[in-house]
Scaffold this active site. Structure first.
Site, PDB file in Angstrom:
ATOM      1  N   ASP A 122       2.412 -89.989  21.002  1.00 21.91           N
ATOM      2  CA  ASP A 122       2.290 -88.607  21.075  1.00 21.91           C
ATOM      3  C   ASP A 122       0.802 -88.242  21.653  1.00 21.91           C
ATOM      4  O   ASP A 122       0.230 -88.280  20.563  1.00 21.91           O
ATOM      5  CB  ASP A 122       3.064 -87.907  20.168  1.00 21.91           C
ATOM      6  CG  ASP A 122       4.371 -88.159  19.993  1.00 21.91           C
ATOM      7  OD1 ASP A 122       4.935 -88.605  20.813  1.00 21.91           O
ATOM      8  OD2 ASP A 122       4.844 -87.956  18.776  1.00 21.91           O
TER       9      ASP A 122
ATOM     10  N   ASP B 244      16.589 -85.779  20.521  1.00 21.43           N
ATOM     11  CA  ASP B 244      15.709 -85.327  19.323  1.00 21.43           C
ATOM     12  C   ASP B 244      16.571 -84.961  18.328  1.00 21.43           C
ATOM     13  O   ASP B 244      17.406 -83.639  18.610  1.00 21.43           O
ATOM     14  CB  ASP B 244      14.618 -84.253  19.916  1.00 21.43           C
ATOM     15  CG  ASP B 244      13.774 -84.648  20.768  1.00 21.43           C
ATOM     16  OD1 ASP B 244      13.215 -85.819  20.563  1.00 21.43           O
ATOM     17  OD2 ASP B 244      13.416 -84.159  21.701  1.00 21.43           O
TER      18      ASP B 244
END
Length: 251
Positions: free
Chosen positions: A130, A11
């Site tokens: 997500d 990330d």
């Protein structure tokens, strides 16, 4: 027997790898290229590079960092974050990405998924979902988990497959960074609803969690970040554990 993949996730925010809990409270973990190289040496099957602030900040993915990371790898690299157009997909592929992950743009402009799939092949198109539990199901959130689309996650997975996604990267926002284990119910529901490979993400904390998501939920791949960054689990040891448990992995 299906060969299961172990994927290390980077990330990236402001060019550095970070990790938080449920998409919040981000802590610095290191340089993308250095970590990617380390994970390949440790036995990772693939690397996922997500520029997590690109969409929210209204900018494109950091191509320089993508190139740097791709240059040290011989395993597949998936890149996402800040992708809005088919041209963005093309730019990432020409700068070293093997696959491009589409998240917010898939929900807000679905034609990009189908156009990218036609132009570059389904194998180059990953749709990232997500999902957060709402009531008895799961809803799709975009813009780094800040915007509820109102879409049902399982229905959305079926739709993106129809649009040409070659793979689904499924993250449980509820489990992200908690190390409490993957959301097996969510993963199983999406695996059963689709035919394309599903990457489980969010919640890995110990080797048993990987075993469960493969054996009980049927995931094709399992992704983790924090436990690899912090050295809680070494990928080589994880693969040995899975192999001993009867799971087919690349060694």
């Amino acid at each position: 027997m299906t060969t299961r993949r172990i994927i290390a996730c980077l990330d990236v925010k402001d060019g550095k790898v970070v990790k938080g809990v449920r998409f919040l409270d981000l802590k610095l973990k290191g340089d993308p290229a250095e970590l990617a190289s380390r994970y390949e040496e440790e036995g990772a099957d693939e690397i996922v590079f997500l520029d997590i602030s690109a969409t929210v900040e209204g900018r494109k993915t950091l191509l320089e960092k993508v190139r740097e990371t791709a240059s040290v790898l011989s395993i597949p690299l998936t890149v996402g974050g800040g992708v809005r157009t088919v041209e963005d997909v093309s730019n990432l592929l020409s700068n070293g990405a093997d696959k491009v992950s589409l998240n917010t743009v898939a929900a807000e402009n679905p034609s990009v998924v189908s156009m990218a799939s036609r132009e570059f092949g389904a194998q180059a198109v990953v749709v990232a979902i997500d999902a957060k539990r709402v009531g008895n199901g799961w809803r799709v959130f975009v813009r780094s988990g800040t915007k509820d689309t109102g879409l049902d996650a399982v229905d959305w997975a079926k739709r993106v497959e129809e649009m040409g996604a070659g793979e689904i990267l499924l993250t449980s926002i509820d489990r992200d960074g908690t190390r409490d284990g993957y959301d097996l119910e969510l993963t199983k529901a999406v695996v059963r609803a689709t035919k394309v490979p599903v990457i489980a993400s969010g919640g890995a904390g110990k080797p048993d969690h990987f075993l469960s998501v493969f054996r009980q939920a049927g995931a094709d791949a399992a992704l983790a970040a924090g436990i690899f960054h912090d050295g809680v689990i070494r990928i080589r040891e994880l693969k040995d554990y899975l192999k001993d448990a009867g799971i087919e992995v690349r060694t």
